[in-house]
Write a protein that holds these residues in place. Structure first.
Motif, PDB file in Angstrom:
ATOM      1  N   ARG A 107       0.851  -1.197   0.000  1.00  0.00           N
ATOM      2  CA  ARG A 107       0.000   0.000   0.000  1.00  0.00           C
ATOM      3  C   ARG A 107       0.885   1.245   0.000  1.00  0.00           C
ATOM      4  NH1 ARG A 107      -4.754   1.382   4.419  1.00  0.00           N
ATOM      5  NH2 ARG A 107      -4.488   3.650   4.417  1.00  0.00           N
ATOM      6  N   ILE A 108       0.445   2.254  -0.754  1.00  0.00           N
ATOM      7  CA  ILE A 108       1.145   3.539  -0.802  1.00  0.00           C
ATOM      8  C   ILE A 108       0.150   4.639  -0.447  1.00  0.00           C
ATOM      9  CG2 ILE A 108       2.458   5.157  -2.228  1.00  0.00           C
ATOM     10  CD1 ILE A 108       3.055   2.732  -4.084  1.00  0.00           C
ATOM     11  N   ASP A 109       0.418   5.365   0.611  1.00  0.00           N
ATOM     12  CA  ASP A 109      -0.362   6.542   0.973  1.00  0.00           C
ATOM     13  C   ASP A 109       0.466   7.775   0.627  1.00  0.00           C
ATOM     14  OD1 ASP A 109      -2.600   5.152   2.251  1.00  0.00           O
ATOM     15  OD2 ASP A 109      -1.133   4.615   3.797  1.00  0.00           O
ATOM     16  N   TYR A 110      -0.152   8.772  -0.011  1.00  0.00           N
ATOM     17  CA  TYR A 110       0.630   9.940  -0.413  1.00  0.00           C
ATOM     18  C   TYR A 110      -0.184  11.217  -0.346  1.00  0.00           C
ATOM     19  CZ  TYR A 110      -1.582  10.484  -5.051  1.00  0.00           C
ATOM     20  OH  TYR A 110      -2.467  10.717  -6.072  1.00  0.00           O
ATOM     21  N   VAL A 111       0.553  12.326  -0.272  1.00  0.00           N
ATOM     22  CA  VAL A 111       0.001  13.671  -0.444  1.00  0.00           C
ATOM     23  C   VAL A 111       0.884  14.403  -1.439  1.00  0.00           C
ATOM     24  CG1 VAL A 111      -0.313  15.932   0.629  1.00  0.00           C
ATOM     25  CG2 VAL A 111      -1.126  13.889   1.802  1.00  0.00           C
ATOM     26  N   ASN A 112       0.251  15.001  -2.424  1.00  0.00           N
ATOM     27  CA  ASN A 112       0.959  15.798  -3.421  1.00  0.00           C
ATOM     28  C   ASN A 112       0.584  17.257  -3.203  1.00  0.00           C
ATOM     29  OD1 ASN A 112       1.950  17.166  -5.659  1.00  0.00           O
ATOM     30  ND2 ASN A 112       1.594  15.460  -7.056  1.00  0.00           N
ATOM     31  N   ALA A 113       1.522  18.053  -2.685  1.00  0.00           N
ATOM     32  CA  ALA A 113       1.271  19.465  -2.391  1.00  0.00           C
ATOM     33  C   ALA A 113       1.826  20.327  -3.524  1.00  0.00           C
ATOM     34  CB  ALA A 113       1.904  19.845  -1.059  1.00  0.00           C
ATOM     35  N   GLY A 114       1.077  20.380  -4.616  1.00  0.00           N
ATOM     36  CA  GLY A 114       1.442  21.232  -5.741  1.00  0.00           C
ATOM     37  C   GLY A 114       2.642  20.778  -6.529  1.00  0.00           C
TER      38      GLY A 114
END
Length: 389
Positions: free
Chosen positions: A270-277
């Motif tokens: 599993r991969i959890d991510y946040v892309n901030a711009g």
């Protein structure tokens, strides 16, 4: 101050030397020709090579009319050498021809005096030339100190970058090429236990010293932030809070950074991510499909609070993830779609890291040293125990 007098007439040399001695300039060297002057300055016989020893001459009084080689030609030769061109040269001439004087100044002379020598005029021009020389030397020394400090700062900044991880189920590598000595990109990763790894790549707005200082600030708080909060949403929110604590609201320039942070769980696949711009990461799966990490929130530092929706991706089998900063795309013409297709084409293939190929593909180019942006590529390999190539 060491002054070099160059004149083929011994009488003129005596007159100038006596004037200088009465004004307490006693460190005087003399030469009777241009060739002797070259010898004193350390220029080789062919007038095209410089000997290793540095010159200790602070000022040259150069006769314009000499046999074999006149002062204008001699002056132009001295100007060819980087470590000699800052020595002020005052032409001493009996010629009142304005064209000749202009030619001498064009050749690199800083000033001139006419014969017969007027003591007051000569000393005024010497003092001015030496004062300018001192100021120029001071600026050169200061600039050299700054360059040395920038190189040291770059070494420190490079030292905070994470080394490669080569675990059986998870490997991560990176190539980084800053556009200046100091840069605004930062990559970092941490084992989080139980087969989990946190990986972050950020790109600070701007370049140079200010951006690198902000980047180093983030680097100083990153480990505690990642290991304490772990979850991508909480990590990015905490980085936003810490960045806003710098109180930059009164600055004319709004500083911020884009970032992508992901947690890879190799046990749960599993991969959890946040892309901030940030430019979207690319996940190349074993079945040949490509998943784009393109769910984006605002960059970090623009607002006091961030609305973030963390994303989750599941995977099976082998694969690799490419994370990059937008400097990697500087050679690609066209819009986002063309850039996206370009990267997919170049990065598709083996999941294993091949640094030589990536270096040749993206980093060995003819772009000048001071490029528009930093380049960074992070490569994550997900597999069942493959080693390095």
């Amino acid at each position: 101050m060491r002054i070099l007098i160059v004149d083929d007439n011994p009488t003129n040399v005596i007159i100038i030397r006596e004037i200088l001695k009465k004004e307490n300039y006693r460190d005087i060297v003399t030469a009777s020709s241009a060739m002797e002057m070259f010898e004193v300055l350390g220029i080789g016989e062919e007038s095209n090579e410089l000997r290793p020893r540095p010159s200790d001459i602070d000022l040259i009084l150069l006769d314009m009319m000499m046999p074999e080689m006149d002062g204008i030609e001699a002056c132009s030769i001295v100007q060819k050498f980087e470590n000699l061109k800052d020595i002020p040269i005052i032409m001493v001439t009996a010629i009142g021809d304005s064209k000749k004087l202009a030619e001498a100044l064009d050749a690199g002379a800083s000033d001139y005096v006419t014969k017969p020598i007027n003591k007051v005029e000569l000393m005024a021009r010497i003092r001015l030339a030496l004062r300018l020389k001192q100021e120029k030397d001071w600026h050169k020394e200061r600039d050299q100190r700054i360059q040395d400090e920038l190189k040291l700062a770059a070494m420190v900044q490079n030292a905070v970058l994470s080394p490669a991880i080569r675990d059986p189920l998870f490997q991560v590598h990176a190539i980084y090429k800053p556009s200046f000595e100091l840069a605004g990109d930062l990559y970092s990763w941490y084992p989080l236990g139980e087969g989990r790894y946190g990986v972050l790549l950020l790109d600070m707005m701007g370049h140079g010293i200010s951006s690198s200082l902000f980047t180093m600030f983030i680097a100083s708080v990153l480990k505690d932030t990642v290991t304490t909060y772990v979850d991508p949403e909480k990590v990015i929110q905490e980085l936003n809070r810490r960045f806003n604590q710098l109180h930059l609201e009164k600055q004319l320039v709004q500083y911020y950074f884009t970032a992508i942070y992901l947690v890879v769980d190799t046990r749960m696949k599993r991969i959890d991510y946040v892309n901030a711009g940030h430019p979207p990461a690319l996940f190349f799966r074993n079945d040949g499909s490509v998943t784009t990490f393109d769910s984006v929130c605002c960059p970090v530092g623009l607002f006091d609070k961030m609305d973030i929706e963390p994303q989750t991706i599941h995977y099976e089998g082998d694969g690799h993830i490419a994370i990059y900063t937008d400097g990697l795309l500087e050679a690609v013409q066209g819009g986002q779609e063309e850039q996206h297709e370009f990267l997919i084409e170049k990065l598709t293939g083996s999941h294993q890291w091949n640094e030589v190929a990536m270096q040749a593909m993206f980093f060995d180019d003819d772009i000048p040293q001071e490029r528009d942006d930093d380049k960074c590529l992070v490569w994550i390999t997900l597999d069942k125990g493959a080693g390095d190539e």
